[in-house]
Motif scaffolding. Structure first.
Motif, PDB file in Angstrom:
ATOM      1  N   ARG A 122       0.824  -1.209   0.000  1.00  0.00           N
ATOM      2  CA  ARG A 122       0.000   0.000   0.000  1.00  0.00           C
ATOM      3  C   ARG A 122       0.863   1.266   0.000  1.00  0.00           C
ATOM      4  N   CYS A 123       0.295   2.341  -0.588  1.00  0.00           N
ATOM      5  CA  CYS A 123       1.023   3.615  -0.605  1.00  0.00           C
ATOM      6  C   CYS A 123      -0.004   4.731  -0.749  1.00  0.00           C
ATOM      7  N   VAL A 124       0.254   5.836  -0.102  1.00  0.00           N
ATOM      8  CA  VAL A 124      -0.681   6.956  -0.133  1.00  0.00           C
ATOM      9  C   VAL A 124      -0.807   7.543  -1.547  1.00  0.00           C
ATOM     10  N   PHE A 138       0.087   9.358 -12.316  1.00  0.00           N
ATOM     11  CA  PHE A 138       0.254   7.943 -11.932  1.00  0.00           C
ATOM     12  C   PHE A 138       1.598   7.756 -11.220  1.00  0.00           C
ATOM     13  N   CYS A 139       2.098   6.525 -11.131  1.00  0.00           N
ATOM     14  CA  CYS A 139       3.405   6.312 -10.495  1.00  0.00           C
ATOM     15  C   CYS A 139       3.999   4.995 -10.973  1.00  0.00           C
ATOM     16  N   LEU A 140       5.238   4.785 -10.601  1.00  0.00           N
ATOM     17  CA  LEU A 140       6.024   3.630 -11.044  1.00  0.00           C
ATOM     18  C   LEU A 140       5.332   2.275 -10.853  1.00  0.00           C
ATOM     19  N   VAL A 146       7.442   7.529 -12.542  1.00  0.00           N
ATOM     20  CA  VAL A 146       8.173   8.121 -11.407  1.00  0.00           C
ATOM     21  C   VAL A 146       7.570   7.630 -10.091  1.00  0.00           C
ATOM     22  N   CYS A 147       8.428   7.388  -9.119  1.00  0.00           N
ATOM     23  CA  CYS A 147       7.962   7.083  -7.761  1.00  0.00           C
ATOM     24  C   CYS A 147       7.891   8.413  -7.008  1.00  0.00           C
ATOM     25  N   HIS A 148       6.715   8.773  -6.510  1.00  0.00           N
ATOM     26  CA  HIS A 148       6.573  10.060  -5.805  1.00  0.00           C
ATOM     27  C   HIS A 148       7.179  10.020  -4.407  1.00  0.00           C
ATOM     28  N   ARG A 155      12.706   1.949  -7.984  1.00  0.00           N
ATOM     29  CA  ARG A 155      11.862   0.888  -7.456  1.00  0.00           C
ATOM     30  C   ARG A 155      10.739   1.460  -6.606  1.00  0.00           C
ATOM     31  N   CYS A 156       9.720   0.624  -6.409  1.00  0.00           N
ATOM     32  CA  CYS A 156       8.550   1.024  -5.612  1.00  0.00           C
ATOM     33  C   CYS A 156       8.793   0.691  -4.138  1.00  0.00           C
ATOM     34  N   HIS A 157       8.454   1.627  -3.256  1.00  0.00           N
ATOM     35  CA  HIS A 157       8.660   1.442  -1.814  1.00  0.00           C
ATOM     36  C   HIS A 157       7.344   1.288  -1.053  1.00  0.00           C
ATOM     37  N   ALA A 158       6.257   0.934  -1.756  1.00  0.00           N
ATOM     38  CA  ALA A 158       4.972   0.758  -1.065  1.00  0.00           C
ATOM     39  C   ALA A 158       5.146  -0.264   0.063  1.00  0.00           C
TER      40      ALA A 158
HETATM   41  S1  SF4 Z   1       6.195   3.898  -3.424  1.00  0.00           S
HETATM   42 FE1  SF4 Z   1       6.373   5.106  -5.299  1.00  0.00          FE
HETATM   43  S2  SF4 Z   1       6.042   3.668  -7.010  1.00  0.00           S
HETATM   44 FE2  SF4 Z   1       5.365   2.671  -5.107  1.00  0.00          FE
HETATM   45  S3  SF4 Z   1       3.178   3.066  -5.016  1.00  0.00           S
HETATM   46 FE3  SF4 Z   1       4.183   4.717  -3.857  1.00  0.00          FE
HETATM   47  S4  SF4 Z   1       4.538   6.364  -5.327  1.00  0.00           S
HETATM   48 FE4  SF4 Z   1       4.045   4.518  -6.472  1.00  0.00          FE
END
Ligand code: SF4
Ligand SMILES: Cc1cc2nc3c(=O)[nH]c(=O)nc-3n(C[C@H](O)[C@H](O)[C@H](O)COP(=O)(O)OP(=O)(O)OC[C@H]3O[C@@H](n4cnc5c(N)ncnc54)[C@H](O)[C@@H]3O)c2cc1C
Length: 345
Positions: A122-124, A138-140, A146-148, A155-158
């Motif tokens: 999950r990610c905000v 949108f996002c990665l 791009v990862c916000h 990489r994604c840090h969700a």
């Molecule tokens: S961590 Fe970055 S890439 Fe992953 S869901 Fe959140 S914004 Fe998107």
């Protein structure tokens, strides 16, 4: 703004073989358990399967039983059943304790063990409507570049935010997995990888069949989490601790964490505490160990440094409390932290 639920075809297999065949026939199909995570994700356009394979009618995925020297918990077992089951209360009460913290009581009547262990991260910036995500480019993780949270990264840090995984990890649990190649057993820790975009080490056509909890008499365990809304919320940080006490010293210590990174994990280095008592110096060492190994990012509304510190504080408190309780005679009738008993049905 949430869009209308997209249409889908529902398949209701009665056996594991039928479920796997349905999955093989449609590479984009998804397994549906309680649907408490998958259906909201579909409504938000995060996943768009045309076929859902309802695994709720498969006998092999149901039920809780003692099987030799382990407790076998079917993947389709609901969290409400896990909370109330007598075998779980006797052999693995920390699982009931963790299940009781998931979502709200109504969710838990549908939500399952398998769905909780296979929860998406999950990610905000991600768990939002399509309209919101489009406005943000949108996002990665899906549809964007791009990862916000970490714009210069690739990489994604969700965050993985399931509550059951750490509780099962401190019991040294394994998972039974079925796929086109047959069955395999893997340690629960091996089910996860540190990648928010693809957090599960599960083949596309593989399915979780059951959770196996080995016998572990003499251990005492519990789970604690920090969340924004006490009545119903995902963990900002969740900690499970299992320990064994011998006289005035620790004879075993396991700690596992969730909510602080893309995978739940067992804290490394806790064996160094074996043979020591639980005093302020030991708790300080554990605090440092946790703060060093967790990696919260800006994926929730709550600052990352708060989640780091709260993970350490929860660990200290749980270890201190369980060590004290381990000196007491077992409570009659068990309880969330009662020592696990020998596996006898
Ligand atoms: S961590 Fe970055 S890439 Fe992953 S869901 Fe959140 S914004 Fe998107
Ligand atoms: C308001 C709200 C609050 C919530 N709070 C929490 C919380 O505090 N803690 C928490 O942990 N969760 C929380 N959740 C998430 C969710 O309700 C639970 O994690 C639940 O246990 C998911 O189980 P499910 O059976 O509903 O899964 P589903 O939604 O059916 O499935 C989830 C995912 O797992 C996959 N899956 C399901 N079963 C299997 C299987 N056997 N093998 C392979 N893949 C499988 C599905 O394909 C899907 O990708 C919350 C959800 C909501 C809506």
């Amino acid at each position: 703004m949430t869009a209308a639920m997209p249409g889908f075809r529902l398949v209701t297999p009665r056996s594991l073989a039928e479920a796997l065949a349905a999955r093989a026939a449609d590479p984009l199909a998804r397994f549906l358990a309680g649907g408490t995570d998958l259906l909201p994700a579909m409504a938000r356009g995060l996943v768009e399967p045309e076929t859902l394979i309802d695994i709720g009618m498969i006998a092999e995925l149901a039920g809780i039983a003692v099987d030799g020297d382990r407790l076998r918990i079917g993947a389709a077992t609901t969290l409400a059943r896990l909370q109330a089951d007598a075998l779980v209360a006797r052999h693995a009460p920390v699982l009931a304790s963790a299940a009781a913290t998931v979502a709200g009581p109504q969710h838990r009547t549908a939500a399952t063990v398998g769905g909780n262990l296979c929860l998406d991260t999950r990610c905000v910036f991600y768990n939002q409507s399509q309209w919101w995500r489009r406005a943000n480019g949108f996002c990665l993780k899906r549809e964007g570049t791009v990862c916000h949270v970490a714009p210069t990264g690739t990489r994604c840090h969700a965050a993985f935010s399931g509550d059951l995984a750490p509780a099962a990890m401190v019991l040294d649990a394994s998972v039974e997995i079925a796929g086109p190649g047959g069955r395999r057993i893997a340690k629960l820790c091996e089910l996860y990888r540190d990648d928010g975009a693809a957090p599960l080490c599960l083949g596309d056509e593989e399915l979780l069949v059951a959770l196996h909890v080995p016998a572990a008499s003499g251990w005492i365990a519990d789970y604690a989490k920090s969340r924004v809304r006490g009545a119903i919320d995902f963990p900002l940080a969740g900690v499970a601790v299992a320990l064994r006490r011998s006289g005035d010293t620790l004879a075993g210590l396991r700690v596992a964490l969730t909510g602080t990174g893309s995978r739940p994990f067992r804290l490394a280095g806790t064996d160094a505490e074996i043979g020591h008592g639980v005093d302020d110096a030991a708790l300080e060492r554990l605090d440092k160990l946790v703060q060093k190994q967790v990696s919260p990012m800006r994926s929730t509304m709550t600052p990352a440094h708060y989640r780091r510190r709260v993970a350490a504080a929860l660990t200290r408190r749980l270890v201190r409390r369980l060590f004290a309780e381990a000196a007491q005679p077992p409570m009659r009738g068990g309880g969330a932290t009662a020592p696990q008993s020998e596996m006898k049905p």
